[in-house]
Motif scaffolding. Structure first.
Motif, PDB file in Angstrom:
ATOM      1  N   GLU A 322       0.759  -1.154   0.075  1.00  0.00           N
ATOM      2  CA  GLU A 322      -0.199   0.091   0.179  1.00  0.00           C
ATOM      3  C   GLU A 322       0.918   1.074   0.001  1.00  0.00           C
ATOM      4  O   GLU A 322       2.228   1.193  -0.217  1.00  0.00           O
ATOM      5  CB  GLU A 322      -0.792  -0.038   1.214  1.00  0.00           C
ATOM      6  CG  GLU A 322      -1.787  -1.174   1.094  1.00  0.00           C
ATOM      7  CD  GLU A 322      -2.873  -1.156   2.227  1.00  0.00           C
ATOM      8  OE1 GLU A 322      -2.721  -0.352   3.051  1.00  0.00           O
ATOM      9  OE2 GLU A 322      -3.626  -2.195   2.401  1.00  0.00           O
ATOM     10  N   SER A 323       0.278   2.360  -0.068  1.00  0.00           N
ATOM     11  CA  SER A 323       0.842   3.832  -0.093  1.00  0.00           C
ATOM     12  C   SER A 323       1.183   4.024  -1.418  1.00  0.00           C
ATOM     13  O   SER A 323       1.163   3.294  -2.309  1.00  0.00           O
ATOM     14  CB  SER A 323       2.149   3.642   1.010  1.00  0.00           C
ATOM     15  OG  SER A 323       2.506   5.217   0.957  1.00  0.00           O
ATOM     16  N   LEU A 324       2.077   5.155  -1.669  1.00  0.00           N
ATOM     17  CA  LEU A 324       2.169   5.581  -2.881  1.00  0.00           C
ATOM     18  C   LEU A 324       3.131   6.768  -2.957  1.00  0.00           C
ATOM     19  O   LEU A 324       3.500   7.376  -1.850  1.00  0.00           O
ATOM     20  CB  LEU A 324       1.079   5.987  -3.635  1.00  0.00           C
ATOM     21  CG  LEU A 324       0.234   7.098  -2.808  1.00  0.00           C
ATOM     22  CD1 LEU A 324       0.288   8.475  -3.683  1.00  0.00           C
ATOM     23  CD2 LEU A 324      -1.190   6.747  -2.685  1.00  0.00           C
ATOM     24  N   GLY A 325       3.527   7.311  -4.021  1.00  0.00           N
ATOM     25  CA  GLY A 325       4.498   8.604  -4.132  1.00  0.00           C
ATOM     26  C   GLY A 325       5.711   8.314  -3.921  1.00  0.00           C
ATOM     27  O   GLY A 325       6.374   9.431  -3.984  1.00  0.00           O
ATOM     28  N   SER A 329       8.476   1.544  -7.649  1.00  0.00           N
ATOM     29  CA  SER A 329       6.968   1.308  -7.967  1.00  0.00           C
ATOM     30  C   SER A 329       6.372   0.433  -7.249  1.00  0.00           C
ATOM     31  O   SER A 329       7.055  -0.761  -6.795  1.00  0.00           O
ATOM     32  CB  SER A 329       7.285   0.861  -9.516  1.00  0.00           C
ATOM     33  OG  SER A 329       7.570   1.757 -10.334  1.00  0.00           O
ATOM     34  N   LEU A 330       5.358   0.567  -6.736  1.00  0.00           N
ATOM     35  CA  LEU A 330       4.435  -0.282  -5.773  1.00  0.00           C
ATOM     36  C   LEU A 330       3.114  -0.843  -6.815  1.00  0.00           C
ATOM     37  O   LEU A 330       2.786   0.026  -7.553  1.00  0.00           O
ATOM     38  CB  LEU A 330       3.982   0.590  -4.693  1.00  0.00           C
ATOM     39  CG  LEU A 330       5.119   1.089  -4.146  1.00  0.00           C
ATOM     40  CD1 LEU A 330       4.176   1.903  -2.544  1.00  0.00           C
ATOM     41  CD2 LEU A 330       6.093   0.222  -3.222  1.00  0.00           C
ATOM     42  N   ILE A 331       2.795  -1.928  -6.291  1.00  0.00           N
ATOM     43  CA  ILE A 331       1.385  -2.289  -7.083  1.00  0.00           C
ATOM     44  C   ILE A 331       0.538  -2.787  -5.889  1.00  0.00           C
ATOM     45  O   ILE A 331       1.059  -3.419  -4.808  1.00  0.00           O
ATOM     46  CB  ILE A 331       1.929  -3.513  -8.094  1.00  0.00           C
ATOM     47  CG1 ILE A 331       0.762  -3.779  -8.842  1.00  0.00           C
ATOM     48  CG2 ILE A 331       2.507  -4.706  -7.484  1.00  0.00           C
ATOM     49  CD1 ILE A 331       1.114  -4.104 -10.415  1.00  0.00           C
ATOM     50  N   SER A 332      -0.760  -2.809  -6.018  1.00  0.00           N
ATOM     51  CA  SER A 332      -1.641  -3.341  -5.021  1.00  0.00           C
ATOM     52  C   SER A 332      -3.121  -3.788  -5.911  1.00  0.00           C
ATOM     53  O   SER A 332      -3.257  -3.373  -6.879  1.00  0.00           O
ATOM     54  CB  SER A 332      -1.751  -2.254  -4.093  1.00  0.00           C
ATOM     55  OG  SER A 332      -2.526  -1.244  -4.388  1.00  0.00           O
ATOM     56  N   THR A 356      -9.151  -4.826 -10.224  1.00  0.00           N
ATOM     57  CA  THR A 356      -8.668  -3.571 -10.527  1.00  0.00           C
ATOM     58  C   THR A 356      -7.249  -3.563  -9.811  1.00  0.00           C
ATOM     59  O   THR A 356      -7.210  -3.689  -8.681  1.00  0.00           O
ATOM     60  CB  THR A 356      -9.515  -2.697  -9.742  1.00  0.00           C
ATOM     61  OG1 THR A 356     -10.857  -2.562 -10.426  1.00  0.00           O
ATOM     62  CG2 THR A 356      -9.089  -1.025  -9.987  1.00  0.00           C
ATOM     63  N   ILE A 357      -6.509  -3.028 -10.552  1.00  0.00           N
ATOM     64  CA  ILE A 357      -5.082  -3.217  -9.989  1.00  0.00           C
ATOM     65  C   ILE A 357      -4.467  -1.755  -9.950  1.00  0.00           C
ATOM     66  O   ILE A 357      -4.677  -0.848 -10.879  1.00  0.00           O
ATOM     67  CB  ILE A 357      -4.118  -3.886 -10.952  1.00  0.00           C
ATOM     68  CG1 ILE A 357      -4.602  -5.588 -10.610  1.00  0.00           C
ATOM     69  CG2 ILE A 357      -2.477  -3.784 -10.449  1.00  0.00           C
ATOM     70  CD1 ILE A 357      -3.766  -6.715 -11.284  1.00  0.00           C
ATOM     71  N   ARG A 358      -3.990  -1.468  -8.870  1.00  0.00           N
ATOM     72  CA  ARG A 358      -3.495   0.031  -8.840  1.00  0.00           C
ATOM     73  C   ARG A 358      -1.825   0.069  -8.744  1.00  0.00           C
ATOM     74  O   ARG A 358      -1.176  -0.829  -8.229  1.00  0.00           O
ATOM     75  CB  ARG A 358      -3.777   0.610  -7.452  1.00  0.00           C
ATOM     76  CG  ARG A 358      -3.460   2.011  -7.224  1.00  0.00           C
ATOM     77  CD  ARG A 358      -3.837   2.685  -5.939  1.00  0.00           C
ATOM     78  NE  ARG A 358      -2.763   2.502  -4.770  1.00  0.00           N
ATOM     79  CZ  ARG A 358      -2.811   3.048  -3.573  1.00  0.00           C
ATOM     80  NH1 ARG A 358      -3.861   3.815  -3.410  1.00  0.00           N
ATOM     81  NH2 ARG A 358      -1.835   2.702  -3.054  1.00  0.00           N
ATOM     82  N   ILE A 359      -1.364   0.935  -9.573  1.00  0.00           N
ATOM     83  CA  ILE A 359       0.111   1.046  -9.794  1.00  0.00           C
ATOM     84  C   ILE A 359       0.434   2.698  -8.954  1.00  0.00           C
ATOM     85  O   ILE A 359       0.051   3.741  -9.380  1.00  0.00           O
ATOM     86  CB  ILE A 359       0.771   0.854 -10.920  1.00  0.00           C
ATOM     87  CG1 ILE A 359       0.592  -0.417 -11.303  1.00  0.00           C
ATOM     88  CG2 ILE A 359       2.270   1.283 -11.096  1.00  0.00           C
ATOM     89  CD1 ILE A 359       1.112  -0.986 -12.822  1.00  0.00           C
ATOM     90  N   SER A 360       1.523   2.633  -8.284  1.00  0.00           N
ATOM     91  CA  SER A 360       2.522   3.769  -7.897  1.00  0.00           C
ATOM     92  C   SER A 360       3.426   3.970  -8.752  1.00  0.00           C
ATOM     93  O   SER A 360       4.535   3.023  -8.201  1.00  0.00           O
ATOM     94  CB  SER A 360       2.483   3.966  -6.573  1.00  0.00           C
ATOM     95  OG  SER A 360       3.365   5.223  -6.255  1.00  0.00           O
ATOM     96  N   THR A 361       3.682   4.868  -9.879  1.00  0.00           N
ATOM     97  CA  THR A 361       4.914   4.309 -10.641  1.00  0.00           C
ATOM     98  C   THR A 361       5.934   5.006 -10.027  1.00  0.00           C
ATOM     99  O   THR A 361       5.927   6.286  -9.622  1.00  0.00           O
ATOM    100  CB  THR A 361       4.539   5.045 -12.124  1.00  0.00           C
ATOM    101  OG1 THR A 361       3.290   4.662 -12.485  1.00  0.00           O
ATOM    102  CG2 THR A 361       5.449   4.624 -13.097  1.00  0.00           C
ATOM    103  N   GLY A 362       6.993   4.303  -9.956  1.00  0.00           N
ATOM    104  CA  GLY A 362       8.530   4.977  -9.454  1.00  0.00           C
ATOM    105  C   GLY A 362       9.460   5.498 -10.527  1.00  0.00           C
ATOM    106  O   GLY A 362       8.850   5.961 -11.805  1.00  0.00           O
ATOM    107  N   ILE A 363      10.388   5.854 -10.215  1.00  0.00           N
ATOM    108  CA  ILE A 363      11.348   6.441 -11.188  1.00  0.00           C
ATOM    109  C   ILE A 363      12.276   5.644 -11.864  1.00  0.00           C
ATOM    110  O   ILE A 363      13.341   6.131 -12.188  1.00  0.00           O
ATOM    111  CB  ILE A 363      11.920   7.651 -10.486  1.00  0.00           C
ATOM    112  CG1 ILE A 363      13.132   7.138  -9.437  1.00  0.00           C
ATOM    113  CG2 ILE A 363      10.862   8.758 -10.038  1.00  0.00           C
ATOM    114  CD1 ILE A 363      13.634   8.591  -8.991  1.00  0.00           C
TER     115      ILE A 363
END
Ligand SMILES: *Cc1c(COP(=O)(O)O)cnc(C)c1O
Length: 381
Positions: A322-325, A329-332, A356-363
Protein backbone atom coordinates in the motif's frame (compact mmCIF):
# COMPACT_ATOMS: atom_id res chain seq x y z
CA UNK A 1 11.25 32.74 -8.59
CA UNK A 2 9.82 29.76 -10.44
CA UNK A 3 8.53 26.80 -8.44
CA UNK A 4 11.55 24.60 -9.20
CA UNK A 5 13.76 27.31 -7.68
CA UNK A 6 11.48 27.88 -4.69
CA UNK A 7 11.56 24.15 -3.88
CA UNK A 8 15.33 24.27 -3.60
CA UNK A 9 15.71 27.61 -1.80
CA UNK A 10 12.59 28.79 0.06
CA UNK A 11 12.90 28.66 3.85
CA UNK A 12 16.16 26.75 3.67
CA UNK A 13 18.68 29.29 5.00
CA UNK A 14 17.05 30.15 8.30
CA UNK A 15 20.26 29.82 10.31
CA UNK A 16 23.19 32.15 9.70
CA UNK A 17 25.40 30.84 12.54
CA UNK A 18 27.76 28.80 10.34
CA UNK A 19 26.54 29.58 6.79
CA UNK A 20 25.08 26.08 6.49
CA UNK A 21 23.75 25.34 2.99
CA UNK A 22 21.11 22.96 4.33
CA UNK A 23 18.63 23.64 7.11
CA UNK A 24 19.98 22.44 10.48
CA UNK A 25 17.88 19.98 12.50
CA UNK A 26 16.94 21.58 15.83
CA UNK A 27 15.86 18.65 17.99
CA UNK A 28 15.70 20.90 21.05
CA UNK A 29 12.32 20.53 22.76
CA UNK A 30 12.69 23.93 24.42
CA UNK A 31 14.47 27.25 23.73
CA UNK A 32 15.91 29.48 26.44
CA UNK A 33 14.79 32.99 27.17
CA UNK A 34 17.36 35.81 27.45
CA UNK A 35 15.05 37.19 30.11
CA UNK A 36 11.38 36.71 30.84
CA UNK A 37 9.45 37.59 27.72
CA UNK A 38 12.54 37.81 25.45
CA UNK A 39 13.61 34.93 23.20
CA UNK A 40 14.55 34.41 19.55
CA UNK A 41 11.03 33.58 18.38
CA UNK A 42 10.80 30.00 19.62
CA UNK A 43 9.95 28.68 23.08
CA UNK A 44 8.75 25.06 22.76
CA UNK A 45 8.93 22.69 19.78
CA UNK A 46 5.30 21.57 19.69
CA UNK A 47 4.38 25.24 19.17
CA UNK A 48 7.19 26.21 16.83
CA UNK A 49 10.55 24.93 15.61
CA UNK A 50 13.02 26.43 13.12
CA UNK A 51 13.41 23.19 11.10
CA UNK A 52 9.64 22.75 10.85
CA UNK A 53 9.24 26.44 9.93
CA UNK A 54 11.61 25.95 7.00
CA UNK A 55 9.45 23.14 5.60
CA UNK A 56 6.25 25.11 6.18
CA UNK A 57 7.58 28.18 4.34
CA UNK A 58 8.77 26.03 1.47
CA UNK A 59 5.51 24.15 0.88
CA UNK A 60 3.35 27.25 1.46
CA UNK A 61 5.35 28.93 -1.33
CA UNK A 62 4.94 25.95 -3.68
CA UNK A 63 1.16 25.90 -3.17
CA UNK A 64 0.89 29.69 -3.32
CA UNK A 65 -0.65 29.91 0.17
CA UNK A 66 -0.04 32.35 3.05
CA UNK A 67 1.24 29.89 5.63
CA UNK A 68 1.34 26.22 6.59
CA UNK A 69 1.60 23.85 9.52
CA UNK A 70 3.52 20.60 9.17
CA UNK A 71 1.96 17.68 11.03
CA UNK A 72 3.02 14.24 12.25
CA UNK A 73 0.91 12.41 9.63
CA UNK A 74 -1.49 13.20 6.84
CA UNK A 75 -4.34 12.18 9.15
CA UNK A 76 -2.94 14.58 11.77
CA UNK A 77 -3.14 17.35 9.18
CA UNK A 78 -6.74 16.41 8.35
CA UNK A 79 -7.63 16.29 12.06
CA UNK A 80 -6.23 19.82 12.45
CA UNK A 81 -8.55 20.91 9.59
CA UNK A 82 -11.59 19.39 11.31
CA UNK A 83 -10.93 21.65 14.32
CA UNK A 84 -12.37 24.51 12.24
CA UNK A 85 -15.79 22.84 12.76
CA UNK A 86 -17.88 22.60 15.91
CA UNK A 87 -20.73 20.52 17.22
CA UNK A 88 -23.86 21.05 15.11
CA UNK A 89 -21.95 21.73 11.90
CA UNK A 90 -22.38 19.75 8.71
CA UNK A 91 -19.68 18.98 6.16
CA UNK A 92 -19.94 17.64 2.61
CA UNK A 93 -17.17 15.30 1.50
CA UNK A 94 -16.47 13.45 -1.71
CA UNK A 95 -17.75 9.86 -1.75
CA UNK A 96 -14.47 8.40 -3.02
CA UNK A 97 -12.00 10.02 -0.63
CA UNK A 98 -9.01 8.37 1.06
CA UNK A 99 -10.08 5.53 3.40
CA UNK A 100 -8.50 7.07 6.50
CA UNK A 101 -10.31 10.36 5.85
CA UNK A 102 -13.56 8.44 5.35
CA UNK A 103 -13.04 6.66 8.69
CA UNK A 104 -12.36 9.95 10.52
CA UNK A 105 -15.35 11.66 8.90
CA UNK A 106 -17.79 8.74 9.26
CA UNK A 107 -16.79 7.34 12.66
CA UNK A 108 -15.07 10.08 14.66
CA UNK A 109 -16.62 13.39 13.59
CA UNK A 110 -20.22 12.28 14.27
CA UNK A 111 -19.17 11.49 17.89
CA UNK A 112 -18.22 15.17 18.17
CA UNK A 113 -21.59 16.26 16.81
CA UNK A 114 -20.33 17.04 13.31
CA UNK A 115 -22.40 15.44 10.54
CA UNK A 116 -20.79 14.48 7.23
CA UNK A 117 -22.55 13.70 3.95
CA UNK A 118 -20.59 11.77 1.35
CA UNK A 119 -21.55 13.03 -2.08
CA UNK A 120 -20.38 12.48 -5.66
CA UNK A 121 -18.72 15.87 -6.13
CA UNK A 122 -18.76 15.46 -9.91
CA UNK A 123 -22.53 15.95 -9.61
CA UNK A 124 -22.95 19.65 -8.72
CA UNK A 125 -26.70 19.27 -8.42
CA UNK A 126 -26.19 16.64 -5.72
CA UNK A 127 -23.76 18.94 -3.93
CA UNK A 128 -26.27 21.79 -4.04
CA UNK A 129 -29.02 19.53 -2.69
CA UNK A 130 -26.87 18.55 0.27
CA UNK A 131 -26.17 22.12 1.39
CA UNK A 132 -28.17 22.95 4.53
CA UNK A 133 -28.28 25.92 6.91
CA UNK A 134 -25.62 24.28 9.11
CA UNK A 135 -23.28 23.22 6.27
CA UNK A 136 -19.85 24.75 6.80
CA UNK A 137 -17.48 23.16 4.33
CA UNK A 138 -16.80 20.92 1.34
CA UNK A 139 -13.94 18.41 1.46
CA UNK A 140 -12.51 17.54 -1.98
CA UNK A 141 -9.92 15.03 -3.12
CA UNK A 142 -8.96 15.01 -6.79
CA UNK A 143 -8.02 12.94 -8.70
CA UNK A 144 -9.61 10.09 -6.77
CA UNK A 145 -7.96 6.92 -5.55
CA UNK A 146 -7.67 4.52 -7.33
CA UNK A 147 -9.96 5.25 -10.33
CA UNK A 148 -8.63 8.76 -11.07
CA UNK A 149 -12.00 10.53 -11.24
CA UNK A 150 -11.62 14.30 -11.33
CA UNK A 151 -13.61 16.92 -9.37
CA UNK A 152 -14.00 20.40 -10.88
CA UNK A 153 -12.27 22.56 -8.23
CA UNK A 154 -13.42 25.88 -9.68
CA UNK A 155 -17.06 24.82 -9.96
CA UNK A 156 -17.20 23.40 -6.42
CA UNK A 157 -15.32 26.38 -4.96
CA UNK A 158 -17.66 28.89 -6.59
CA UNK A 159 -20.75 27.00 -5.43
CA UNK A 160 -19.22 26.93 -1.94
CA UNK A 161 -18.58 30.72 -2.04
CA UNK A 162 -22.24 31.38 -2.86
CA UNK A 163 -23.17 29.58 0.37
CA UNK A 164 -20.30 30.93 2.46
CA UNK A 165 -18.68 27.49 2.86
CA UNK A 166 -15.00 26.73 3.31
CA UNK A 167 -13.39 24.45 0.73
CA UNK A 168 -10.61 21.97 1.46
CA UNK A 169 -8.58 20.06 -1.12
CA UNK A 170 -6.45 17.01 -0.41
CA UNK A 171 -3.75 17.57 -3.06
CA UNK A 172 -1.66 14.49 -2.19
CA UNK A 173 -2.01 12.71 -5.54
CA UNK A 174 -0.73 15.44 -7.86
CA UNK A 175 1.40 17.64 -5.57
CA UNK A 176 1.73 21.38 -6.27
CA UNK A 177 3.88 20.53 -9.27
CA UNK A 178 0.82 19.34 -11.18
CA UNK A 179 -2.12 21.03 -9.42
CA UNK A 180 -2.55 24.24 -7.45
CA UNK A 181 -5.99 24.25 -5.82
CA UNK A 182 -5.63 27.87 -4.58
CA UNK A 183 -5.65 29.01 -8.22
CA UNK A 184 -9.25 27.76 -8.41
CA UNK A 185 -10.50 29.43 -5.21
CA UNK A 186 -9.93 26.61 -2.68
CA UNK A 187 -9.38 27.86 0.91
CA UNK A 188 -7.27 25.11 2.50
CA UNK A 189 -4.92 22.63 0.82
CA UNK A 190 -3.52 19.58 2.60
CA UNK A 191 -1.07 16.81 1.82
CA UNK A 192 0.02 13.52 3.19
CA UNK A 193 3.71 14.41 2.85
CA UNK A 194 4.30 10.66 3.32
CA UNK A 195 3.63 10.44 -0.43
CA UNK A 196 5.09 12.65 -3.17
CA UNK A 197 6.32 15.62 -1.13
CA UNK A 198 8.75 13.46 0.82
CA UNK A 199 8.85 10.93 -2.00
CA UNK A 200 11.18 8.30 -0.55
CA UNK A 201 8.86 6.08 1.55
CA UNK A 202 10.88 6.81 4.68
CA UNK A 203 8.71 9.18 6.73
CA UNK A 204 5.03 9.67 7.58
CA UNK A 205 3.89 13.27 7.67
CA UNK A 206 1.27 15.79 6.67
CA UNK A 207 0.91 19.49 5.98
CA UNK A 208 -1.98 21.98 5.83
CA UNK A 209 -1.69 25.25 3.94
CA UNK A 210 -4.06 28.21 4.32
CA UNK A 211 -4.89 30.55 1.45
CA UNK A 212 -5.17 33.50 3.83
CA UNK A 213 -2.94 34.44 6.73
CA UNK A 214 -5.97 34.22 9.01
CA UNK A 215 -6.73 30.60 8.04
CA UNK A 216 -3.06 29.61 8.25
CA UNK A 217 -2.83 31.08 11.75
CA UNK A 218 -5.99 29.36 12.96
CA UNK A 219 -4.77 26.01 11.63
CA UNK A 220 -1.39 26.48 13.32
CA UNK A 221 -3.16 27.42 16.56
CA UNK A 222 -5.28 24.25 16.47
CA UNK A 223 -2.38 21.99 15.41
CA UNK A 224 -0.44 23.20 18.45
CA UNK A 225 -3.46 22.93 20.73
CA UNK A 226 -4.23 19.32 19.79
CA UNK A 227 -0.55 18.39 19.51
CA UNK A 228 -0.25 17.09 15.93
CA UNK A 229 2.77 19.09 14.74
CA UNK A 230 5.66 17.01 13.37
CA UNK A 231 9.10 16.36 14.81
CA UNK A 232 12.12 18.39 13.62
CA UNK A 233 13.72 15.22 12.21
CA UNK A 234 10.67 14.42 10.11
CA UNK A 235 10.41 18.05 8.95
CA UNK A 236 14.04 17.92 7.87
CA UNK A 237 13.51 14.69 5.91
CA UNK A 238 10.43 16.03 4.13
CA UNK A 239 12.22 19.30 3.25
CA UNK A 240 15.07 17.24 1.83
CA UNK A 241 12.51 15.37 -0.29
CA UNK A 242 10.63 18.47 -1.44
CA UNK A 243 13.77 19.94 -3.00
CA UNK A 244 13.64 17.26 -5.71
CA UNK A 245 9.83 17.29 -6.09
CA UNK A 246 9.83 18.69 -9.60
CA UNK A 247 12.29 16.34 -11.34
CA UNK A 248 10.76 13.38 -9.46
CA UNK A 249 7.20 14.27 -10.51
CA UNK A 250 8.29 14.67 -14.13
CA UNK A 251 9.86 11.20 -14.09
CA UNK A 252 6.90 9.62 -12.26
CA UNK A 253 4.64 11.14 -14.91
CA UNK A 254 6.69 10.15 -17.92
CA UNK A 255 6.90 6.56 -16.68
CA UNK A 256 3.19 6.45 -15.79
CA UNK A 257 2.22 7.86 -19.19
CA UNK A 258 4.22 5.18 -20.98
CA UNK A 259 2.93 2.41 -18.72
CA UNK A 260 -0.68 3.58 -19.19
CA UNK A 261 -0.30 3.64 -22.98
CA UNK A 262 1.35 0.21 -22.97
CA UNK A 263 -1.31 -1.28 -20.70
CA UNK A 264 -4.09 0.17 -22.83
CA UNK A 265 -2.78 -1.85 -25.81
CA UNK A 266 -2.33 -5.03 -23.78
CA UNK A 267 -4.73 -7.88 -24.68
CA UNK A 268 -5.05 -8.93 -21.04
CA UNK A 269 -6.12 -5.47 -19.85
CA UNK A 270 -9.76 -4.39 -19.99
CA UNK A 271 -9.48 -0.77 -19.00
CA UNK A 272 -6.83 1.70 -17.86
CA UNK A 273 -7.48 4.62 -15.51
CA UNK A 274 -5.03 7.53 -15.88
CA UNK A 275 -5.72 11.24 -16.30
CA UNK A 276 -3.06 11.48 -19.00
CA UNK A 277 -4.90 9.18 -21.41
CA UNK A 278 -6.88 10.58 -24.34
CA UNK A 279 -9.57 8.05 -23.39
CA UNK A 280 -10.18 9.62 -19.95
CA UNK A 281 -13.84 10.75 -19.98
CA UNK A 282 -13.02 14.09 -18.28
CA UNK A 283 -10.35 15.21 -20.77
CA UNK A 284 -11.51 18.85 -21.03
CA UNK A 285 -11.67 19.41 -17.27
CA UNK A 286 -8.30 17.73 -16.74
CA UNK A 287 -6.65 20.06 -19.22
CA UNK A 288 -8.20 23.10 -17.57
CA UNK A 289 -7.31 22.09 -14.02
CA UNK A 290 -4.16 19.95 -13.96
CA UNK A 291 -0.70 20.87 -15.13
CA UNK A 292 0.13 17.18 -15.43
CA UNK A 293 -0.94 13.71 -14.41
CA UNK A 294 1.43 12.35 -11.80
CA UNK A 295 2.39 8.75 -11.22
CA UNK A 296 -0.82 7.03 -10.09
CA UNK A 297 -2.72 4.75 -12.44
CA UNK A 298 -5.00 1.73 -12.26
CA UNK A 299 -6.17 -0.95 -14.65
CA UNK A 300 -8.66 -3.81 -14.78
CA UNK A 301 -6.85 -7.02 -15.58
CA UNK A 302 -8.58 -9.55 -17.79
CA UNK A 303 -7.95 -12.56 -15.55
CA UNK A 304 -9.81 -14.36 -12.78
CA UNK A 305 -9.27 -12.77 -9.37
CA UNK A 306 -7.63 -16.01 -8.11
CA UNK A 307 -4.78 -15.51 -10.60
CA UNK A 308 -3.84 -12.06 -9.38
CA UNK A 309 -1.54 -13.46 -6.68
CA UNK A 310 0.43 -15.25 -9.43
CA UNK A 311 0.59 -12.02 -11.41
CA UNK A 312 2.08 -10.18 -8.41
CA UNK A 313 4.39 -13.06 -7.45
CA UNK A 314 6.03 -13.19 -10.89
CA UNK A 315 7.18 -9.59 -10.67
CA UNK A 316 10.65 -8.80 -9.42
CA UNK A 317 10.60 -5.00 -9.30
CA UNK A 318 7.07 -3.92 -8.49
CA UNK A 319 6.60 -4.17 -4.74
CA UNK A 320 3.27 -5.47 -3.43
CA UNK A 321 2.46 -2.72 -0.96
CA UNK A 322 0.00 0.00 0.00
CA UNK A 323 0.97 3.67 0.07
CA UNK A 324 2.25 5.61 -2.93
CA UNK A 325 4.39 8.47 -4.11
CA UNK A 326 7.84 7.04 -3.47
CA UNK A 327 10.66 6.60 -5.94
CA UNK A 328 10.07 2.83 -6.07
CA UNK A 329 7.16 1.34 -8.04
CA UNK A 330 4.41 -0.22 -5.93
CA UNK A 331 1.53 -2.40 -7.03
CA UNK A 332 -1.61 -3.40 -5.15
CA UNK A 333 -5.13 -4.77 -5.35
CA UNK A 334 -7.27 -2.04 -3.70
CA UNK A 335 -10.24 -4.45 -3.34
CA UNK A 336 -8.42 -6.59 -0.74
CA UNK A 337 -5.86 -4.04 0.44
CA UNK A 338 -6.15 -0.23 0.78
CA UNK A 339 -9.90 -0.06 0.11
CA UNK A 340 -11.11 -3.32 1.76
CA UNK A 341 -12.80 -1.41 4.61
CA UNK A 342 -15.31 0.05 2.11
CA UNK A 343 -17.03 -3.35 2.02
CA UNK A 344 -18.14 -5.17 -1.13
CA UNK A 345 -21.16 -2.95 -1.82
CA UNK A 346 -19.18 0.25 -1.43
CA UNK A 347 -16.34 -1.05 -3.57
CA UNK A 348 -18.72 -2.07 -6.36
CA UNK A 349 -20.62 1.22 -6.21
CA UNK A 350 -17.37 3.11 -6.65
CA UNK A 351 -16.61 1.14 -9.84
CA UNK A 352 -13.86 -1.10 -8.51
CA UNK A 353 -13.65 -4.86 -8.94
CA UNK A 354 -11.24 -7.51 -7.61
CA UNK A 355 -9.55 -7.20 -11.03
CA UNK A 356 -8.67 -3.55 -10.42
CA UNK A 357 -4.93 -3.16 -9.92
CA UNK A 358 -3.32 0.07 -8.74
CA UNK A 359 0.19 1.19 -9.57
CA UNK A 360 2.25 3.92 -7.95
CA UNK A 361 4.82 4.41 -10.69
CA UNK A 362 8.36 4.93 -9.46
CA UNK A 363 11.31 6.56 -11.18
CA UNK A 364 13.04 3.37 -12.39
CA UNK A 365 13.84 2.92 -16.11
CA UNK A 366 10.61 2.47 -18.04
CA UNK A 367 11.92 -0.59 -19.93
CA UNK A 368 12.58 -2.40 -16.65
CA UNK A 369 9.06 -1.61 -15.46
CA UNK A 370 7.47 -2.89 -18.67
CA UNK A 371 9.61 -6.04 -18.61
CA UNK A 372 8.50 -6.64 -15.05
CA UNK A 373 4.81 -6.30 -15.91
CA UNK A 374 5.42 -8.67 -18.82
CA UNK A 375 6.70 -11.24 -16.32
CA UNK A 376 3.43 -10.84 -14.44
CA UNK A 377 1.24 -11.22 -17.54
CA UNK A 378 3.31 -14.22 -18.72
CA UNK A 379 2.66 -15.97 -15.40
CA UNK A 380 -1.12 -15.80 -15.87
CA UNK A 381 -1.26 -15.96 -19.68
C1 LIG B 1 -1.96 8.58 2.62
C2 LIG B 1 -3.03 9.58 2.42
C3 LIG B 1 -3.59 10.29 3.48
C4 LIG B 1 -3.21 10.03 4.93
O1 LIG B 1 -1.87 10.32 5.17
P1 LIG B 1 -0.99 9.58 6.31
O2 LIG B 1 0.33 10.24 6.16
O3 LIG B 1 -0.99 8.12 5.97
O4 LIG B 1 -1.64 9.85 7.62
C5 LIG B 1 -4.56 11.25 3.19
N1 LIG B 1 -4.95 11.49 1.92
C6 LIG B 1 -4.44 10.81 0.88
C7 LIG B 1 -4.93 11.12 -0.49
C8 LIG B 1 -3.46 9.84 1.08
O5 LIG B 1 -2.99 9.16 0.03
Amino acid sequence: MRDETKAVHTGVYADGSYNSVTTPIYPSSTFYFDKVGVNKGYDYTRSGNPTRDALEQNVAALEGGSGAVACATGMGAITACTMLFKSGDHVIAGNDIYGGTYRLFSQVMPRLGIAVSFVNLRDLEAVQQNINDNTRAIWIETPSNPLLNVVDLQAVASLAKQHDLLTFCDNTFLSPHFQRPFDFGIDVVMHSTTKYLNGHSDVVGGIVIGRTQELAERLLWFANAIGVTCSPFDAWLVLRGVKTLHPRMETHQSNAMQLAGWLEQHPEVQRVYYTGLESHPQRELIERQQKGHGGMLAFDIDAPAERIDDFFAAMELFILAESLGGIESLISQPWNMSHASMGEAGLKASGMSPQTIRISTGIEHIDDLIEDLERGFAAIG
